[in-house]
Design an enzyme around this catalytic site. Structure first.
Site, PDB file in Angstrom:
ATOM      1  N   TYR A 290      47.200  42.010  48.641  1.00 36.50           N
ATOM      2  CA  TYR A 290      45.867  41.437  48.466  1.00 36.50           C
ATOM      3  C   TYR A 290      45.379  40.848  49.784  1.00 36.50           C
ATOM      4  O   TYR A 290      44.195  40.957  50.121  1.00 36.50           O
ATOM      5  CB  TYR A 290      45.882  40.351  47.375  1.00 36.50           C
ATOM      6  CG  TYR A 290      46.181  40.906  46.007  1.00 36.50           C
ATOM      7  CD1 TYR A 290      45.193  41.539  45.258  1.00 36.50           C
ATOM      8  CD2 TYR A 290      47.455  40.806  45.457  1.00 36.50           C
ATOM      9  CE1 TYR A 290      45.465  42.056  44.002  1.00 36.50           C
ATOM     10  CE2 TYR A 290      47.737  41.313  44.201  1.00 36.50           C
ATOM     11  CZ  TYR A 290      46.738  41.940  43.482  1.00 36.50           C
ATOM     12  OH  TYR A 290      47.016  42.461  42.238  1.00 36.50           O
TER      13      TYR A 290
ATOM     14  N   ASN B 252      37.682  45.559  38.494  1.00 36.19           N
ATOM     15  CA  ASN B 252      37.400  46.973  38.774  1.00 36.19           C
ATOM     16  C   ASN B 252      37.162  47.731  37.459  1.00 36.19           C
ATOM     17  O   ASN B 252      38.060  47.825  36.638  1.00 36.19           O
ATOM     18  CB  ASN B 252      38.588  47.571  39.538  1.00 36.19           C
ATOM     19  CG  ASN B 252      38.533  49.066  39.682  1.00 36.19           C
ATOM     20  OD1 ASN B 252      37.505  49.707  39.482  1.00 36.19           O
ATOM     21  ND2 ASN B 252      39.664  49.648  40.039  1.00 36.19           N
TER      22      ASN B 252
ATOM     23  N   CYS C  80      43.053  50.370  42.086  1.00 33.75           N
ATOM     24  CA  CYS C  80      43.458  48.965  42.191  1.00 33.75           C
ATOM     25  C   CYS C  80      44.956  48.791  41.972  1.00 33.75           C
ATOM     26  O   CYS C  80      45.536  47.780  42.376  1.00 33.75           O
ATOM     27  CB  CYS C  80      42.659  48.103  41.226  1.00 33.75           C
ATOM     28  SG  CYS C  80      42.684  48.643  39.519  1.00 33.75           S
ATOM     29  N   HIS C  81      45.598  49.797  41.373  1.00 40.25           N
ATOM     30  CA  HIS C  81      47.050  49.727  41.158  1.00 40.25           C
ATOM     31  C   HIS C  81      47.822  49.799  42.468  1.00 40.25           C
ATOM     32  O   HIS C  81      49.004  49.465  42.503  1.00 40.25           O
ATOM     33  CB  HIS C  81      47.501  50.859  40.214  1.00 40.25           C
ATOM     34  CG  HIS C  81      47.203  52.228  40.729  1.00 40.25           C
ATOM     35  ND1 HIS C  81      45.971  52.829  40.551  1.00 40.25           N
ATOM     36  CD2 HIS C  81      47.956  53.104  41.416  1.00 40.25           C
ATOM     37  CE1 HIS C  81      45.992  54.033  41.113  1.00 40.25           C
ATOM     38  NE2 HIS C  81      47.192  54.219  41.648  1.00 40.25           N
TER      39      HIS C  81
END
Length: 187
Positions: free
Chosen positions: A126, A149, A157-158
């Site tokens: 992140y 998302n 996003c994974h």
């Protein structure tokens, strides 16, 4: 908006597309459905109603097998489903589906665009994602935008993990994040 459900591994995915924003059909949401959950109970529905000022009647569920390639919005849902199948079998690394990002704030949209730049099979933290959008101290806000998302899998996003290498969170559940990372694992 046209809604359909597609299968992905052992999971069901809710796909929602529309031509509300423009004449060009766009995917507006992809959501994981829990066992026994009806499409109308999806967490995606309420924000879409609010954002687009829609009522229940503005959503039409069409079974995936009844979608028509002749209808542009339905054809987009068929394309999305097909690309998800290819991704699941490791035959597609980048999606080519028009997306409506307008549900997000400008900041969220910048995070979602940055997520699309993370290469297939790789992960970043992140904190790195925050640096990638020139907001190095905004890693908590980046994590929050990541969690909002609306295009799970398609906007990857994974691929974002905790700085210590742990999985962190995932809106669909960590079992799904593990599955997606396993699909992308180098052979």
């Amino acid at each position: 908006m046209i809604v359909t459900i597609t299968q992905f591994a052992q999971y069901r995915l809710l796909l929602i597309a529309s031509a509300v924003v423009s004449e060009t059909p766009k995917l507006v949401s992809l959501d994981w459905l829990a066992d026994g959950q009806e499409w109308s109970e999806s967490k995606s529905i309420h924000p879409l109603k609010k954002h687009y000022k829609l009522n229940d009647e503005d959503f039409e569920f069409i079974d995936k097998n009844s979608l028509s390639k002749e209808n542009p919005v339905e054809a987009l849902l068929l394309t999305a489903s097909s690309q998800l199948d290819l991704y699941h079998t490791d035959k597609l690394q980048q999606f080519d589906i028009p997306l409506d990002l307008s549900l997000g704030t400008p900041f969220q949209q910048s995070v979602w665009r940055a997520l699309q730049q993370i290469p297939y099979g790789q992960t970043i933290s992140y904190a790195q994602l925050a640096q990638n959008i020139d907001k190095p101290t905004a890693y908590r806000a980046v994590a929050n935008a990541n969690g909002k998302n609306p295009f799970s899998i398609i906007i990857p996003c994974h691929r974002v993990v905790a700085s210590d290498g742990g999985l962190g969170g995932y809106t669909g559940g960590l079992d799904k994040k593990r599955l997606l990372l396993e699909i992308e694992k180098p052979a």
